[in-house]
Motif scaffolding. Sequence first.
Motif, PDB file in Angstrom:
ATOM      1  N   TYR A   1       0.836  -1.198   0.000  1.00  0.00           N
ATOM      2  CA  TYR A   1       0.000   0.000   0.000  1.00  0.00           C
ATOM      3  C   TYR A   1       0.868   1.244   0.000  1.00  0.00           C
ATOM      4  CZ  TYR A   1      -3.708   3.280   1.262  1.00  0.00           C
ATOM      5  OH  TYR A   1      -4.589   4.331   1.265  1.00  0.00           O
TER       6      TYR A   1
ATOM      7  N   TYR B   1      -0.938   6.533   1.032  1.00  0.00           N
ATOM      8  CA  TYR B   1      -1.234   7.064   2.363  1.00  0.00           C
ATOM      9  C   TYR B   1      -1.779   8.487   2.341  1.00  0.00           C
ATOM     10  CZ  TYR B   1       0.976   3.034   4.584  1.00  0.00           C
ATOM     11  OH  TYR B   1       1.277   1.757   5.018  1.00  0.00           O
TER      12      TYR B   1
ATOM     13  N   THR C   1      -5.316   6.303   5.450  1.00  0.00           N
ATOM     14  CA  THR C   1      -4.407   5.437   6.190  1.00  0.00           C
ATOM     15  C   THR C   1      -5.204   4.378   6.944  1.00  0.00           C
ATOM     16  OG1 THR C   1      -4.501   6.883   8.127  1.00  0.00           O
ATOM     17  CG2 THR C   1      -2.722   7.289   6.529  1.00  0.00           C
TER      18      THR C   1
ATOM     19  N   LYS D   1      -6.277  10.677   7.780  1.00  0.00           N
ATOM     20  CA  LYS D   1      -4.951  10.868   7.181  1.00  0.00           C
ATOM     21  C   LYS D   1      -3.831  10.560   8.182  1.00  0.00           C
ATOM     22  CE  LYS D   1      -6.811  12.834   3.449  1.00  0.00           C
ATOM     23  NZ  LYS D   1      -6.879  12.195   2.129  1.00  0.00           N
TER      24      LYS D   1
ATOM     25  N   TYR E   1      -3.999   7.854  10.620  1.00  0.00           N
ATOM     26  CA  TYR E   1      -4.220   6.535  11.194  1.00  0.00           C
ATOM     27  C   TYR E   1      -5.343   6.526  12.228  1.00  0.00           C
ATOM     28  CZ  TYR E   1       0.326   6.076   8.961  1.00  0.00           C
ATOM     29  OH  TYR E   1       1.341   6.118   8.050  1.00  0.00           O
TER      30      TYR E   1
ATOM     31  N   HIS F   1       7.138  12.089   2.664  1.00  0.00           N
ATOM     32  CA  HIS F   1       6.612  10.775   2.265  1.00  0.00           C
ATOM     33  C   HIS F   1       5.920  10.797   0.909  1.00  0.00           C
ATOM     34  CE1 HIS F   1       2.972  12.783   3.455  1.00  0.00           C
ATOM     35  NE2 HIS F   1       2.229  11.741   3.175  1.00  0.00           N
TER      36      HIS F   1
ATOM     37  N   GLY G   1       4.074   5.349   4.153  1.00  0.00           N
ATOM     38  CA  GLY G   1       3.532   5.445   5.500  1.00  0.00           C
ATOM     39  C   GLY G   1       4.165   4.467   6.461  1.00  0.00           C
TER      40      GLY G   1
ATOM     41  N   THR H   1       5.350   1.001   5.325  1.00  0.00           N
ATOM     42  CA  THR H   1       6.239   0.929   4.168  1.00  0.00           C
ATOM     43  C   THR H   1       7.635   0.483   4.596  1.00  0.00           C
ATOM     44  OG1 THR H   1       5.020   2.773   3.185  1.00  0.00           O
ATOM     45  CG2 THR H   1       7.108   2.163   2.157  1.00  0.00           C
TER      46      THR H   1
END
Length: 373
Positions: free
Chosen positions: A3, A6, A10, A197, A199, A289, A350, A353
Amino acid sequence: MIYLDYCATTPMSDRALQVFTKASQNFYGNPSSLHDVGGQAKNLLEQSRKTIANSINGAEQGVYFTGGGSDSNNLAIKSLVKGKKGHIITTSIEHFSVINTFLQLEEEGYDVTFLEVDKYGVVSIPALENELRDDTILVSIGYANSDIGTIQNLSEIGKLLKQKNIVFHSDCVQAFGKTIIDVAALNVDSISLSSHKIYGPKGVGAVYISPSIKWTPIIPNTSHENGFRAGTVNVPAIASFAEAAIQICSAMEAEQKRLKKLSEQLLASLDKHNLSYSLIGHPEDRLEHHLSLCIHGIEGQYVMLQLNQKNIAISTGTACKVGEQNASKTMLQLGYSKEAATELIRISLGKQTTESHIKKTAEALNTIVNEYF
């Protein structure tokens, strides 16, 4: 599935999910109710409000909870201008929730300026100053652009607007948790935030408006959130949002260093494979990111779909306009040709990753390009 989207959303963190579940089970009361069950929910709501305020160095009485980032932008902008007349300014590359709100206000009689930006998506402060008028009542400029990752110099923009006594709002949805947001240092009067955005759960966000700034409720006689937004507030989601904010802000410095390193590794891998691409947005003043790339000669949607078949999830830009993206609106505003604007892909990293994900993604992109040509 790897994924790498992000910026679109998220996954909820384990801790945020635990808080959401516990609050749903134990703090289910309506915080406006006068009995003890309502009082318990009210206490949790106010603790959460203080947490969000602390995360942006704001006053807790200036925090209002909403249904998400787009809802926050819409409510903040309309509440700040309601009952006033005059000139309002935004940029041509804002999130659709800001652009569409300004278009609606234009239909209602406000004089709107959509400020152009340079080739990196940066607002020129002299150009902004040149557009200011005696009747300018509001300026809204996003902190970090969702499509290209460019970060604006809000502090200097806000300093100018304070000198002119003009209210300054900023969409900080993409920036929150990725760079320090200090409303005093940034010289902003109002900002928008979103939970999913960082989590936290979807369907919840917040607006901060400095207690020194006057605003007017969109719907008269609304009781919830001091009249800012109608409807019973979602206390479990708000508590989960607050927990997500604590987590992401406390780990922000280390995590952004890690994500910057991974971003650089991906670009280095693309260079090693001799892929012909361009990095869109500012080369330095950007989210660590966030990578907006144009793979030369290949449409972004094709690359995205091919990666999806290889179990890698990326996007071609802001998810709020999914299904409508052919040429990137932001890239067109930056002066790119329509052909180049169709090549945009957005890769955003994110918490989950890894270096292995980066290596596999670079290899997959190389394969796609070689097979295409």
